[in-house]
Write a protein that holds these residues in place. Structure first.
Motif, PDB file in Angstrom:
ATOM      1  N   TRP A  72       0.827  -1.223   0.000  1.00 16.94           N
ATOM      2  CA  TRP A  72       0.000   0.000   0.000  1.00 16.94           C
ATOM      3  C   TRP A  72       0.853   1.262   0.000  1.00 16.94           C
ATOM      4  O   TRP A  72       1.699   1.409  -0.858  1.00 16.94           O
ATOM      5  CB  TRP A  72      -1.020  -0.038   1.135  1.00 16.94           C
ATOM      6  CG  TRP A  72      -1.907  -1.267   1.068  1.00 16.94           C
ATOM      7  CD1 TRP A  72      -2.175  -2.144   2.083  1.00 16.94           C
ATOM      8  CD2 TRP A  72      -2.649  -1.784  -0.071  1.00 16.94           C
ATOM      9  NE1 TRP A  72      -3.020  -3.138   1.655  1.00 16.94           N
ATOM     10  CE2 TRP A  72      -3.331  -2.949   0.352  1.00 16.94           C
ATOM     11  CE3 TRP A  72      -2.802  -1.375  -1.400  1.00 16.94           C
ATOM     12  CZ2 TRP A  72      -4.139  -3.701  -0.503  1.00 16.94           C
ATOM     13  CZ3 TRP A  72      -3.606  -2.118  -2.254  1.00 16.94           C
ATOM     14  CH2 TRP A  72      -4.255  -3.262  -1.795  1.00 16.94           C
ATOM     15  N   SER A 105      -7.382   3.517  -5.460  1.00 16.37           N
ATOM     16  CA  SER A 105      -7.117   2.078  -5.361  1.00 16.37           C
ATOM     17  C   SER A 105      -8.345   1.251  -5.738  1.00 16.37           C
ATOM     18  O   SER A 105      -9.474   1.611  -5.415  1.00 16.37           O
ATOM     19  CB  SER A 105      -6.711   1.724  -3.928  1.00 16.37           C
ATOM     20  OG  SER A 105      -6.381   0.351  -3.861  1.00 16.37           O
ATOM     21  N   LEU A 114      -6.432   0.995   4.208  1.00 15.65           N
ATOM     22  CA  LEU A 114      -6.214   2.222   3.415  1.00 15.65           C
ATOM     23  C   LEU A 114      -6.800   3.440   4.118  1.00 15.65           C
ATOM     24  O   LEU A 114      -6.228   4.536   4.066  1.00 15.65           O
ATOM     25  CB  LEU A 114      -6.817   2.071   2.014  1.00 15.65           C
ATOM     26  CG  LEU A 114      -6.141   1.028   1.116  1.00 15.65           C
ATOM     27  CD1 LEU A 114      -6.907   0.849  -0.186  1.00 15.65           C
ATOM     28  CD2 LEU A 114      -4.696   1.440   0.818  1.00 15.65           C
ATOM     29  N   TRP A 171      -9.037  10.607  -1.427  1.00 14.45           N
ATOM     30  CA  TRP A 171      -9.012   9.161  -1.142  1.00 14.45           C
ATOM     31  C   TRP A 171     -10.131   8.581  -1.992  1.00 14.45           C
ATOM     32  O   TRP A 171     -11.296   8.975  -1.848  1.00 14.45           O
ATOM     33  CB  TRP A 171      -9.280   8.951   0.345  1.00 14.45           C
ATOM     34  CG  TRP A 171      -9.185   7.541   0.838  1.00 14.45           C
ATOM     35  CD1 TRP A 171      -8.083   6.956   1.394  1.00 14.45           C
ATOM     36  CD2 TRP A 171     -10.227   6.545   0.878  1.00 14.45           C
ATOM     37  NE1 TRP A 171      -8.382   5.657   1.763  1.00 14.45           N
ATOM     38  CE2 TRP A 171      -9.687   5.380   1.452  1.00 14.45           C
ATOM     39  CE3 TRP A 171     -11.560   6.525   0.467  1.00 14.45           C
ATOM     40  CZ2 TRP A 171     -10.425   4.213   1.644  1.00 14.45           C
ATOM     41  CZ3 TRP A 171     -12.301   5.357   0.644  1.00 14.45           C
ATOM     42  CH2 TRP A 171     -11.729   4.214   1.229  1.00 14.45           C
TER      43      TRP A 171
END
Ligand SMILES: C[S@@+](CC[C@H](N)C(=O)[O-])C[C@H]1O[C@@H](n2cnc3c(N)ncnc32)[C@H](O)[C@@H]1O
Length: 345
Positions: A216, A232, A271, A285
């Motif tokens: 990550w 992601s 995450l 994000w």
């Protein structure tokens, strides 16, 4: 080893392979896809049924090898994308192997969400393009990272994966990166066939696209607090559901790209926890997830307390598939006035 075969021979094989596809309930479009990838035939010739008119067809390997590949599709349920070795995704031609997840059409939408976010921030003067860093965490084939680097010429894009074999494919895709001038509509729920004549795209100048092997955000240690956006598509299938996936997926795509732990959210929790250390205040994000997980992810983000602007996003089929958020901008507390020492005269 390339082989020259008469059009009539290829036509005979194609006819028998079509019949076998129908019997095995495999879309005939996949046969076209394989043949187009392995030969110098074009789509129009297949559509018009004029293969037999060609004196010779150049195949990448003898017809027997092509037949063995087709039997792997029908019998072993190997995805045609792995047999063809490539897919068209957004405007890109990408190589794929069983080391990487086959990039899915819905993931294309995540790049659109990223572009929309950046456009808005840019218009608001909220981006510093001299220090813009995007990261694709769990890059697999490199699809998202390459699309971001293509869309944002001023940004540095970090493509990160824990699997060195996946990273090798991503690097190869970035090196030979090419645009498809007119992507062909998707014939199956998976991905469309190769584009007819990929155009080489300009190289990424300098070190704008960086590849890192690691878990990550960890390879981004030197950028702590400076990353513009973390994007992601992590593994998100609950472990118990893996066995229910189509054989093409569960027997052939990498389990490390699929298994998201008991409730599918293990990687996403990680995450959420890790990202604020790396993102700049107000950074993006953005994560893809399985349909039905969106509300739980939004709650996790709220509960974390370091995120705002939490939004769910839906795919074209109306399923919740993405969540975005921004790291909160913590107002700097005003500096307390300096006490003035008593002055005695
Ligand atoms: C669902 S696939 C996504 C691949 C690609 N981004 C796409 O959208 O097609 C998830 C990827 O995450 C990678 N991965 C799994 N665990 C990881 C970790 N701890 N750190 C970095 N990558 C990881 C897998 O190797 C896999 O390539």
């Amino acid at each position: 080893m390339a082989a020259q075969v008469s059009g009539a021979e290829v036509e005979r094989w194609y006819g028998a392979a079509r019949t076998a596809a129908i019997a095995a309930a495999v879309p005939v479009a996949e046969l076209d896809w394989l043949l187009l990838a392995w030969s110098d035939l074009d789509r129009l010739t297949l559509r018009l049924g004029t293969v037999a008119d060609r004196p010779t067809v150049t195949l990448q390997a003898p017809l027997e090898t092509l037949e063995r590949q087709w039997q792997r599709r029908l019998g072993d349920r190997v995805p045609v994308q792995y047999l063809a070795g490539r897919v068209t995704w957004r405007q890109l031609e990408l190589q794929v192997s069983p080391a990487v997840l086959i990039p899915r059409p819905e993931t294309e939408l995540m790049v659109d969400l990223a572009i929309a976010w950046r456009t808005e921030k840019w218009a608001a003067g909220a981006l510093d393009d001299s220090d813009e860093h995007w990261a694709d965490l769990g890059t697999g084939s490199g699809a998202i990272a390459i699309a971001l680097a293509d869309a944002f010429p001023a940004a540095t894009v970090w493509a990160i994966d824990r699997d060195p074999k996946a990273l090798a494919i991503a690097r190869m895709n970035a090196q030979g990166y090419s645009h498809c001038p007119a992507p062909i509509p998707t014939p199956t729920p998976l991905q469309g066939p190769r584009c007819p004549s990929p155009l080489p795209a300009p190289d990424f100048p300098g070190d704008r696209l960086q590849f890192r092997c690691g878990s990550w955000c960890e390879p981004l240690a030197s950028l702590a607090g400076r990353v513009t956006a973390l994007v992601s598509n992590p593994p998100y299938i609950p472990t118990a559901e893996l066995a229910t996936l189509a054989p093409e997926v569960i027997h052939h795509e990498p389990t490390a790209a699929l298994d998201g732990g008991p409730d599918g959210l293990d990687c996403i929790r990680h995450l959420i926890q890790q990202a604020p250390t790396y993102l700049r205040p107000g950074g993006l994000w953005l994560v893809e997830h399985m349909a039905g997980q969106g509300a739980a992810i939004a709650e996790l983000l709220k509960g974390d307390g370091r995120y705002g602007s939490i939004e769910q996003h839906w795919d074209l089929a109306g399923r919740d598939r993405f969540v975005s958020a921004e790291t909160l901008v913590i107002e700097a507390s005003p500096i307390p006035p300096h006490p003035i020492p008593n002055q005695s005269i």
